[in-house]
Design a protein around this motif. Structure first.
Motif: not given
Length: 635
Positions: A227-256
């Motif tokens: 619970k003291s981890s800086p990742f705890y709060g965001p992960f509890k709220k959105y889980g792995t979907m935290n990475a969705s906007p990040v991969y898009s911003r970095f142009s790292a999606l596996a698109a098409h």
């Protein structure tokens, strides 16, 4: 004195049920979970056997801390020779199956041979039976769950769908309605054995613990740390979907099929906040307070009323980016995979390969039976059904992209490493410990056996040599990491604020191997805070053993190395540890990988492991250090 440990050992040829007692030395050397599976598969499976033949052995092992209520200790490992890769296949799942199996008095199940007719296994308290399953054969997983839940209320079930029955090479072994042992085709192996399901029903029983008072105190300490981890709060709220906007911003999606790093609608249609719009409730596995899973419901439109566990980054990127589906259709695709019992990553990758081949005129309606295009959900769903039924062009895709690409005559369109389809993140867009792990992972192109304990998605560090990624977490976080001090200082350079990717990869792989032996979840808040100190103390209290931290990590390294040796024995070559050619040749969002630099990073990784830098094979000295007498496979 160590707590007694037993495995069910079932020979389906003769429908014979026996038990195997596990000795203390096995726990000291291999810990449990994937460690046991690796050792026994190496010993029990003859070299070169057909993965879909009766000589293959399927082992399901609950992690050795499952039943202790150590935070997130719910995970169970299913392993066999993979029909997809021809190498060691293994997959991990949580929820409650392992917990119930341990409560029944068994730490795992060894499955040999092939039944004479469709069967299921019932474990009900002290009673174990092999029962007729002809009435279940041909049903999808949800239909089977309906019948089993009516007959055995509250039971936990491992089962296959029609894809497993038809031995699709990447068929999944489903964990009830909401989870799966997804990767490397364990459902196909179970289908080849004519085993439809394993039903576990226990009442009023718990796993035996050596020192309950100590384990409770350790559990409280571990909970506070997570619970003291800086990742705890965001992960509890959105889980792995935290990475969705990040991969898009970095142009790292596996698109098409990894031809594009981003899609114009991604930022709005697939943002993590879509979880808030669709969420029915958070879902948690046994002993987990993070609850990163999401039961979602589509509120309107074509799929109105659909409820399913989803809005996780892997299926969302697989079907949304790779196949080009909209959000609602991506969720529907996930539900279809759960019903049919197919690995979402391999399914989506196979479909995406077919769409790309079609759009480039390399296959046609005459091959497929209907038109294919990016985002055409009806065509995608038809193709998924054809794959599960081994029908038409689906029969080719059911072999996996490597073999399908070879048969079609266009192997470069297969996005795979070691025969296993690579997921979601394009290493051209973001190079990291995580992306490099797809090359070094013994089970093939996958992201779940190597991830940095300080994975910092706020940054995308472009190091031309590919040796470093950004740390960016400060001295206080550095001081809290549970790593040996010397290794920590070698791996993380506070002066430059960078993490050495090869060294972090080795540490992360061995730590995750320990997690998968003990049954712990690899979500970021856990990996960031739970290391060998807490794990060793919990392991000793659970079982009545006395290993130390370095022995625990060496046991993890031992079984990781044994998995590599299994693969070498089955024919693995050094050139298999290579990304698809397009990653080195086709520029996406201004980025392309330099093959020479990737090779240098791999050589640094091999050197750090004590393996041969050119071949990537463990050295004889390393095998002697680990007590592995398997040197004949290095020749």
């Amino acid at each position: 004195m160590m707590v007694q440990s037993r495995y069910l050992d079932i020979n389906l040829n003769d429908l014979l049920i026996t038990t195997r007692t596990v000795q203390e030395e096995m726990y000291n050397q291999y810990l449990g979970g994937i460690g046991f599976n690796a050792r026994w598969l190496f010993d029990l499976i003859p070299p070169g056997i057909d993965a879909l033949g009766p000589e293959n052995v399927l082992i399901i092992s609950a992690g050795s801390l499952v039943g202790s209520n150590f935070p997130t200790a719910s995970r169970t490992e299913a392993s066999a020779k993979s029909p997809l890769s021809g190498r060691l296949g293994t997959s991990n799942s949580g929820m409650f199956f392992g917990y119930r199996l341990k409560a029944s008095g068994y730490d795992g199940i060894i499955l040999r041979g092939k039944a004479p007719h469709p069967v299921y296994i019932l474990v009900e308290n002290d009673r174990v039976e092999i029962k007729e399953a002809s009435h279940l054969w041909g049903l999808d997983t949800f239909q089977v769950m309906d019948q089993i839940e009516e007959e055995y209320p509250g039971a936990q079930v491992a089962l296959i769908g029609t894809a497993g029955e038809n031995q699709v090479r990447y068929a999944s072994l489903q964990n009830g309605r909401s989870d799966a042992w997804g990767r490397t085709g364990m459902g196909a192996v179970m289908g080849s054995k004519l085993l439809k399901a394993i039903v576990v029903k226990t009442t009023g029983r718990r796993a035996v613990i050596h020192d309950g008072a100590t384990i409770k105190a350790i559990n409280r300490e571990a909970s506070g740390a997570i619970k003291s981890s800086p990742f705890y709060g965001p992960f509890k709220k959105y889980g792995t979907m935290n990475a969705s906007p990040v991969y898009s911003r970095f142009s790292a999606l596996a698109a098409h099929n990894f031809t594009r790093g981003n899609l114009p609608e991604w930022k709005t249609e697939f943002d993590k906040k879509k979880v808030d719009e669709l969420l029915v409730k958070h879902m948690a596995c046994q002993a987990c307070f993070i609850a990163c899973g999401h039961l979602v419901e589509i509120k309107d439109g074509k799929y109105q009323g659909l409820k399913v566990k989803d809005m996780e980054i892997t299926p969302i990127v697989t079907f949304g980016a790779q196949c080009g589906l909209n959000l609602e259709a991506s969720i529907k695709a996930s539900e279809i995979c759960q019903r049919l019992g197919m690995d979402m990553v391999s399914t989506g990758s196979s479909v995406a390969m077919a769409i790309e081949l079609y759009t480039e005129g390399l296959i046609s309606v005459n091959d497929v039976g209907y038109q294919l295009s990016w985002g055409d959900e009806d065509a995608v769903f038809n193709l998924m059904e054809d794959i599960a039924q081994q029908k038409g062009f689906g029969k080719v895709l059911a072999l996996g992209t490597r073999e399908a690409g070879r048969i079609i005559g266009h192997p470069s369109y297969a996005m795979q490493v070691k025969g296993v389809e690579i997921p979601m993140i394009d290493p051209r867009g973001r190079w990291s410990t995580w992306s490099m792990g797809m090359l070094t992972n013994p089970r093939g192109g996958d992201h779940l056996r190597c991830r940095s304990i300080v994975e910092n998605l706020r940054y995308n560090h472009h190091d031309a040599a590919l040796m470093w990624e950004k740390f960016g977490m400060g001295e206080e976080e550095f001081s809290r990491l549970d790593m040996p001090d010397k290794l920590k200082q070698q791996t993380i350079d506070l002066t430059s604020d960078l993490v050495n990717i090869p060294l972090m990869s080795i540490w992360a792989e061995d730590l995750i191997q320990a997690y998968n032996s003990l049954g712990i979840c690899i979500r970021p808040p856990v990996m960031n805070r739970v290391g060998p100190n807490l794990l060793t103390r919990a392991f000793n209290a659970m079982w009545g053993l006395e290993i130390n931290e370095s022995e625990l990590m060496e046991a993890a390294e031992r079984s990781f190395t044994l998995m590599k040796l299994f693969n070498i024995r089955e024919g693995e070559k050094e050139e298999e540890s290579r990304f698809p050619e397009r990653f080195y040749q086709q520029v996406v969002s201004g980025q392309v990988l330099d093959p020479k630099q990737v090779e240098r990073v791999l050589q640094a990784y091999y050197h750090g492991r004590g393996w041969d830098m050119q071949t990537g094979r463990p050295s004889r000295e390393k095998l002697q250090q680990l007590g592995l007498e398997c040197g004949e496979y290095l020749v």
